[in-house]
Scaffold this active site. Structure first.
Site, short mmCIF file in Angstrom:
data_model
loop_
_atom_site.label_atom_id
_atom_site.label_comp_id
_atom_site.label_asym_id
_atom_site.label_seq_id
_atom_site.Cartn_x
_atom_site.Cartn_y
_atom_site.Cartn_z
CG ASP A 119 -2.33 1.94 5.33
OD1 ASP A 119 -1.80 1.24 6.32
OD2 ASP A 119 -2.75 1.64 4.27
CG HIS A 155 2.81 -1.33 4.43
ND1 HIS A 155 2.32 -2.83 4.17
CD2 HIS A 155 3.22 -1.31 5.74
CE1 HIS A 155 2.27 -3.57 5.28
NE2 HIS A 155 2.96 -2.60 6.07
CG HIS A 157 -2.27 0.75 0.85
ND1 HIS A 157 -3.38 0.60 1.79
CD2 HIS A 157 -2.61 1.45 -0.39
CE1 HIS A 157 -4.21 1.21 1.13
NE2 HIS A 157 -4.01 1.95 0.01
CG HIS A 187 -3.61 -1.95 9.18
ND1 HIS A 187 -3.92 -2.78 7.93
CD2 HIS A 187 -3.40 -2.56 10.30
CE1 HIS A 187 -3.56 -4.29 8.59
NE2 HIS A 187 -3.28 -3.60 10.00
CG ASP A 244 -5.11 -4.90 5.52
OD1 ASP A 244 -6.18 -4.02 5.25
OD2 ASP A 244 -3.77 -4.51 5.51
CG ASP A 247 -4.54 -2.82 2.54
OD1 ASP A 247 -4.53 -4.18 2.50
OD2 ASP A 247 -3.60 -2.23 3.24
CD GLU A 305 -0.03 -4.00 1.77
OE1 GLU A 305 0.50 -5.10 2.04
OE2 GLU A 305 0.67 -3.04 1.96
CG ASP A 364 -5.86 -0.24 4.98
OD1 ASP A 364 -5.38 -1.04 5.86
OD2 ASP A 364 -5.00 0.22 4.06
MN LIG Z 1 -3.24 -0.33 3.80
#
Ligand SMILES: [Mn+2]
Length: 321
Positions: free
Chosen positions: A124, A137, A97, A122, A225, A223, A268, A120
């Site tokens: 980031d 990332h 990412h 997360h 994830d 992303d 990712e 995402d």
């Molecule tokens: Mn990410």
């Protein structure tokens, strides 16, 4: 928009697993281009080649691989800036990412007013100082918002405004990231919010706040994830309690239906993580997400091909699926 352009970006300087480099290749093996050609005229721009060799600079204690990340994102930015996107949807296939610093910065030269949806698990949005890991990332948004500077990123000259950024599905934020999000009043919808309020409602509300006149182009930085860890295995930083599959497909559909979704990062996916069966099903899910979203971009308001049965079993069908 008349056509789709696909850019493979085997960028892996943002973390330590080289498997993310292979994602553009495995997605093409999974007939990505043929599937997109079934939707609209599609041009494969090939994989970006990074024209430098990087020796790890261990003296930089804040950002791992900072030289590669800085030069790599500049290479991505320059490639996207020079591309004619007047009639095209740009699909960027990563890579980790970190590459989104380059893609979003490059896209801002074409769409300066763009709203960025960051799907995402997360945030980031760590600065090099707040990052516990030093992995780049986890930092691209801090650079895109102009919250930090670094000698290897001196090429950066544009930024996005905090009110133009929308987080969809985060559930694993570092304390420093929470502080930044609160301080800058960035729109943030966890899987719990999405579940409670509805994916369609959340996105429509967030878009209205980011762009009250509904005129700005939209970039989706996706992303993989963000998917619940039960739904995808082949990614480096899985997190439980993600949005449901149907909520994520709905989010893509609602963005597509605006007619303003102009570009997407898909990042990712790591085909070196998981056994053969889970790699296969991770790739199938990613391909399905890309195809379903792009089909709705090019056929907004028209009848949409239903999802294959293997996914229908896991989703409830709605207007956008
Ligand atoms: Mn990410």
């Amino acid at each position: 928009m008349k056509n789709i352009k696909v850019l493979g970006i085997p960028f892996d300087f943002g973390q330590d697993r080289i498997g993310v480099r292979l994602a553009p290749h495995v997605l093409r093996e999974g007939k990505l281009i043929a599937r997109l050609k079934d939707i609209a005229k599609t041009e494969d721009l090939g994989d970006l080649i990074f024209p430098f060799k990087v020796v790890e600079n261990k003296q930089d204690k804040y950002i791992k691989h900072s030289l590669g990340a800085g030069l790599g994102t500049k290479t991505i930015n320059d490639r996207i800036e020079e591309e004619d996107l007047s009639d095209s949807f740009l699909l960027n296939v990563g890579g980790d990412h970190g590459l989104a610093l380059g893609t979003v910065h490059g896209l801002l030269s074409h769409h300066p007013e763009a709203v960025v949806v960051w799907a995402d698990a997360h945030g980031d949005i760590n600065t090099p100082e707040t990052s516990p890991s030093g992995n780049f990332h986890g930092m691209p948004l801090a650079f895109l918002l102009g919250l930090t500077q670094h000698p290897h990123f001196g090429w950066i000259r544009r930024k996005i405004l905090p009110q133009k950024l929308i987080f969809f599905g985060p559930r694993d934020l570092d304390q420093g990231e929470k502080d930044i999000i609160l301080k800058h009043n960035i729109q943030y919808f966890s899987s719990e919010d999405i579940n409670r309020l509805g994916a369609k409602e959340v996105i429509e509300m967030a878009l209205h706040k980011a762009d009250p006149f509904g005129t700005c182009p939209i970039h989706l930085s996706f992303d993989v994830d963000v998917f619940d860890q039960m739904d995808i295995d082949s990614t480096g930083t899985k997190v439980p309690h993600g949005p449901k599959l149907e909520e994520l497909f709905l989010m893509g559909g609602v963005l597509a239906e605006t007619g303003r979704l102009k570009s997407m990062d898909l990042v990712e996916l790591n085909p070196q993580i998981g056994d053969a069966a889970s790699v296969e099903s991770s790739i199938a899910l990613v391909l399905e997400f890309i195809e379903t979203t792009l089909r709705q971009v090019f056929h907004a308001g028209k009848e949409i091909k239903p999802m294959p049965a293997m996914f229908e079993a896991r989703t409830t069908s709605g207007r956008y699926l």
